[in-house]
Design a protein around this motif. Structure first.
Motif, PDB file in Angstrom:
ATOM      1  N   LYS A  64       0.945  -1.338  -0.082  1.00  0.00           N
ATOM      2  CA  LYS A  64      -0.261  -0.013   0.059  1.00  0.00           C
ATOM      3  C   LYS A  64       0.942   1.226   0.021  1.00  0.00           C
ATOM      4  O   LYS A  64       0.478   2.336  -0.729  1.00  0.00           O
ATOM      5  CB  LYS A  64      -0.864   0.004   1.284  1.00  0.00           C
ATOM      6  CG  LYS A  64      -2.080  -0.960   1.046  1.00  0.00           C
ATOM      7  CD  LYS A  64      -2.906  -1.102   2.143  1.00  0.00           C
ATOM      8  CE  LYS A  64      -4.117  -1.974   2.243  1.00  0.00           C
ATOM      9  NZ  LYS A  64      -5.008  -1.808   2.957  1.00  0.00           N
ATOM     10  N   ALA A  65       1.924   1.353   0.779  1.00  0.00           N
ATOM     11  CA  ALA A  65       2.700   2.500   0.779  1.00  0.00           C
ATOM     12  C   ALA A  65       3.527   2.444  -0.765  1.00  0.00           C
ATOM     13  O   ALA A  65       3.877   3.711  -1.096  1.00  0.00           O
ATOM     14  CB  ALA A  65       3.844   2.210   1.762  1.00  0.00           C
ATOM     15  N   THR A 118      22.662   4.253  -3.392  1.00  0.00           N
ATOM     16  CA  THR A 118      22.460   2.929  -3.652  1.00  0.00           C
ATOM     17  C   THR A 118      21.862   1.988  -3.096  1.00  0.00           C
ATOM     18  O   THR A 118      21.455   0.893  -3.539  1.00  0.00           O
ATOM     19  CB  THR A 118      24.070   2.374  -3.972  1.00  0.00           C
ATOM     20  OG1 THR A 118      24.523   2.433  -2.724  1.00  0.00           O
ATOM     21  CG2 THR A 118      24.956   3.106  -4.773  1.00  0.00           C
ATOM     22  N   SER A 119      21.339   2.372  -1.756  1.00  0.00           N
ATOM     23  CA  SER A 119      20.500   1.479  -1.184  1.00  0.00           C
ATOM     24  C   SER A 119      19.568   2.090   0.026  1.00  0.00           C
ATOM     25  O   SER A 119      20.269   3.488   0.352  1.00  0.00           O
ATOM     26  CB  SER A 119      21.362   0.296  -0.195  1.00  0.00           C
ATOM     27  OG  SER A 119      22.210   1.101   0.543  1.00  0.00           O
ATOM     28  N   GLY A 120      18.536   1.747   0.443  1.00  0.00           N
ATOM     29  CA  GLY A 120      18.048   2.125   1.599  1.00  0.00           C
ATOM     30  C   GLY A 120      17.617   0.899   2.663  1.00  0.00           C
ATOM     31  O   GLY A 120      17.325  -0.025   2.240  1.00  0.00           O
ATOM     32  N   SER A 121      17.718   1.174   3.773  1.00  0.00           N
ATOM     33  CA  SER A 121      17.379   0.562   4.857  1.00  0.00           C
ATOM     34  C   SER A 121      16.356   1.010   5.799  1.00  0.00           C
ATOM     35  O   SER A 121      16.592   2.052   6.687  1.00  0.00           O
ATOM     36  CB  SER A 121      18.556   0.078   5.557  1.00  0.00           C
ATOM     37  OG  SER A 121      18.006  -0.844   6.527  1.00  0.00           O
ATOM     38  N   ILE A 122      15.069   0.411   5.781  1.00  0.00           N
ATOM     39  CA  ILE A 122      14.075   0.871   6.640  1.00  0.00           C
ATOM     40  C   ILE A 122      13.654  -0.139   7.874  1.00  0.00           C
ATOM     41  O   ILE A 122      13.499  -1.389   7.460  1.00  0.00           O
ATOM     42  CB  ILE A 122      12.619   1.135   6.007  1.00  0.00           C
ATOM     43  CG1 ILE A 122      12.813   1.948   4.872  1.00  0.00           C
ATOM     44  CG2 ILE A 122      11.556   1.235   6.881  1.00  0.00           C
ATOM     45  CD1 ILE A 122      11.622   2.193   3.981  1.00  0.00           C
ATOM     46  N   VAL A 123      13.901   0.356   9.125  1.00  0.00           N
ATOM     47  CA  VAL A 123      13.429  -0.565  10.349  1.00  0.00           C
ATOM     48  C   VAL A 123      12.272  -0.155  10.729  1.00  0.00           C
ATOM     49  O   VAL A 123      12.201   1.122  11.236  1.00  0.00           O
ATOM     50  CB  VAL A 123      14.783  -0.079  11.005  1.00  0.00           C
ATOM     51  CG1 VAL A 123      14.465  -1.113  12.346  1.00  0.00           C
ATOM     52  CG2 VAL A 123      16.138  -0.703  10.681  1.00  0.00           C
ATOM     53  N   LEU A 124      11.503  -1.003  11.176  1.00  0.00           N
ATOM     54  CA  LEU A 124      10.347  -0.896  11.860  1.00  0.00           C
ATOM     55  C   LEU A 124      10.293  -1.628  13.157  1.00  0.00           C
ATOM     56  O   LEU A 124      10.687  -2.718  13.474  1.00  0.00           O
ATOM     57  CB  LEU A 124       8.961  -1.650  10.821  1.00  0.00           C
ATOM     58  CG  LEU A 124       8.910  -1.324   9.458  1.00  0.00           C
ATOM     59  CD1 LEU A 124       7.894  -2.206   8.942  1.00  0.00           C
ATOM     60  CD2 LEU A 124       8.791   0.233   9.201  1.00  0.00           C
ATOM     61  N   TYR A 125      10.067  -0.716  14.032  1.00  0.00           N
ATOM     62  CA  TYR A 125      10.126  -1.068  15.457  1.00  0.00           C
ATOM     63  C   TYR A 125       8.903  -1.299  16.180  1.00  0.00           C
ATOM     64  O   TYR A 125       7.660  -1.333  15.465  1.00  0.00           O
ATOM     65  CB  TYR A 125      10.674   0.227  16.166  1.00  0.00           C
ATOM     66  CG  TYR A 125      12.183   0.462  15.976  1.00  0.00           C
ATOM     67  CD1 TYR A 125      13.256  -0.462  15.990  1.00  0.00           C
ATOM     68  CD2 TYR A 125      12.436   1.546  15.090  1.00  0.00           C
ATOM     69  CE1 TYR A 125      14.471  -0.130  15.690  1.00  0.00           C
ATOM     70  CE2 TYR A 125      13.967   1.898  14.747  1.00  0.00           C
ATOM     71  CZ  TYR A 125      14.892   0.922  15.162  1.00  0.00           C
ATOM     72  OH  TYR A 125      16.077   1.085  15.148  1.00  0.00           O
ATOM     73  N   GLU A 143       8.962   6.777   5.242  1.00  0.00           N
ATOM     74  CA  GLU A 143      10.231   6.168   5.273  1.00  0.00           C
ATOM     75  C   GLU A 143      10.779   5.880   3.847  1.00  0.00           C
ATOM     76  O   GLU A 143      11.914   6.268   3.716  1.00  0.00           O
ATOM     77  CB  GLU A 143      10.502   4.954   6.168  1.00  0.00           C
ATOM     78  CG  GLU A 143      10.485   5.252   7.447  1.00  0.00           C
ATOM     79  CD  GLU A 143      10.948   6.256   8.336  1.00  0.00           C
ATOM     80  OE1 GLU A 143      12.053   6.424   7.932  1.00  0.00           O
ATOM     81  OE2 GLU A 143      10.179   6.966   9.252  1.00  0.00           O
ATOM     82  N   ILE A 144      10.004   5.561   2.925  1.00  0.00           N
ATOM     83  CA  ILE A 144      10.423   5.345   1.625  1.00  0.00           C
ATOM     84  C   ILE A 144      10.689   6.696   1.064  1.00  0.00           C
ATOM     85  O   ILE A 144      11.767   7.078   0.269  1.00  0.00           O
ATOM     86  CB  ILE A 144       9.390   4.638   0.639  1.00  0.00           C
ATOM     87  CG1 ILE A 144       9.350   3.291   1.132  1.00  0.00           C
ATOM     88  CG2 ILE A 144       9.595   5.075  -0.763  1.00  0.00           C
ATOM     89  CD1 ILE A 144       8.048   2.521   0.536  1.00  0.00           C
ATOM     90  N   GLY A 145       9.909   7.729   1.341  1.00  0.00           N
ATOM     91  CA  GLY A 145      10.425   9.088   0.933  1.00  0.00           C
ATOM     92  C   GLY A 145      11.888   9.787   1.621  1.00  0.00           C
ATOM     93  O   GLY A 145      12.141  10.433   0.496  1.00  0.00           O
ATOM     94  N   HIS A 146      12.135   9.024   2.446  1.00  0.00           N
ATOM     95  CA  HIS A 146      13.633   9.435   2.837  1.00  0.00           C
ATOM     96  C   HIS A 146      14.540   8.828   1.912  1.00  0.00           C
ATOM     97  O   HIS A 146      15.766   9.339   2.068  1.00  0.00           O
ATOM     98  CB  HIS A 146      14.046   9.179   4.287  1.00  0.00           C
ATOM     99  CG  HIS A 146      13.249   9.915   5.336  1.00  0.00           C
ATOM    100  ND1 HIS A 146      13.469  11.209   5.386  1.00  0.00           N
ATOM    101  CD2 HIS A 146      12.176   9.690   6.399  1.00  0.00           C
ATOM    102  CE1 HIS A 146      12.676  11.794   6.450  1.00  0.00           C
ATOM    103  NE2 HIS A 146      12.124  10.990   6.900  1.00  0.00           N
TER     104      HIS A 146
END
Length: 195
Positions: A64-65, A118-125, A143-146
């Motif tokens: 959905k995001a 070159t990469s993004g890492s999203i952590v969900l707490y 977070e994808i926007g970052h």
């Protein structure tokens, strides 16, 4: 709604210079920092999103995001239930046993070119896990926007009631028209191009 194309373009460029560029005083110029490049990046190829480190019941929120970003910017995504590094990817990781002070956070990485992410890492707490259905989608989209839109440190959140505002669930959950145009402008340029 902005009907003046010149004003809309001006607002988009101002947004990019504030949130997606590095200013070089010696040159007096702003240079674009963006995810990937025109061939392997947004509008060239779908953005690879790996969700193998997120329990499958939460993959729907990632979908959905990503649909949000496609709706507002036309950027397409390739969501895979995989783990491990790959060139030009965003990885999403669950750390529900931790409370990082925020529901989620993001790190963007570069290799040789400081202008090319070159990469993004999203952590969900744990805070993300406790949030409402709406919050879960908005938080991942934010977070994808970052990785895709607000790409430089410093001014990492807007104060305009958009998706990139830090109001969490209370933000509008949308991208302003000038932010949508900013995305299209940004991804029509190479990393490091003058803005």
């Amino acid at each position: 709604i902005i009907y003046d194309n010149n004003l809309l373009y001006s607002l988009a460029v101002d947004f990019l210079r504030r949130y997606s560029c590095i200013y070089h005083e010696d040159e007096g110029k702003y240079r674009i920092v963006r995810f990937s490049n025109p061939i392997d990046g947004p509008y060239g190829k779908p953005v690879l999103v790996k969700v193998g480190l997120l329990p499958p019941e939460y993959h729907i929120y990632v979908q959905k995001a990503c649909e949000f970003w496609t709706k507002y910017t036309g950027i397409k995504f390739d969501i895979r239930n995989e783990t491990g590094p790959a060139p030009y990817m965003i990885g999403i990781v669950a750390k529900f046993d931790q409370d990082g002070g925020a529901g989620a956070e993001t790190w963007a990485g570069t290799k040789n070119d400081p202008y090319e992410i070159t990469s993004g890492s999203i952590v969900l707490y744990a805070g993300w896990l406790r949030g409402s259905e709406r919050y879960k989608v908005i938080a991942i989209a934010h977070e994808i926007g970052h990785v895709l839109l607000i790409t430089v440190s410093g001014n990492v959140h807007t104060q305009d009631n958009s998706l990139m505002d830090l109001k969490g669930e209370d933000n509008s959950g949308m991208l302003h028209t000038y932010q949508q145009l900013a995305c299209k402008i940004m991804y029509s340029k190479n990393p490091g191009d003058i803005m």
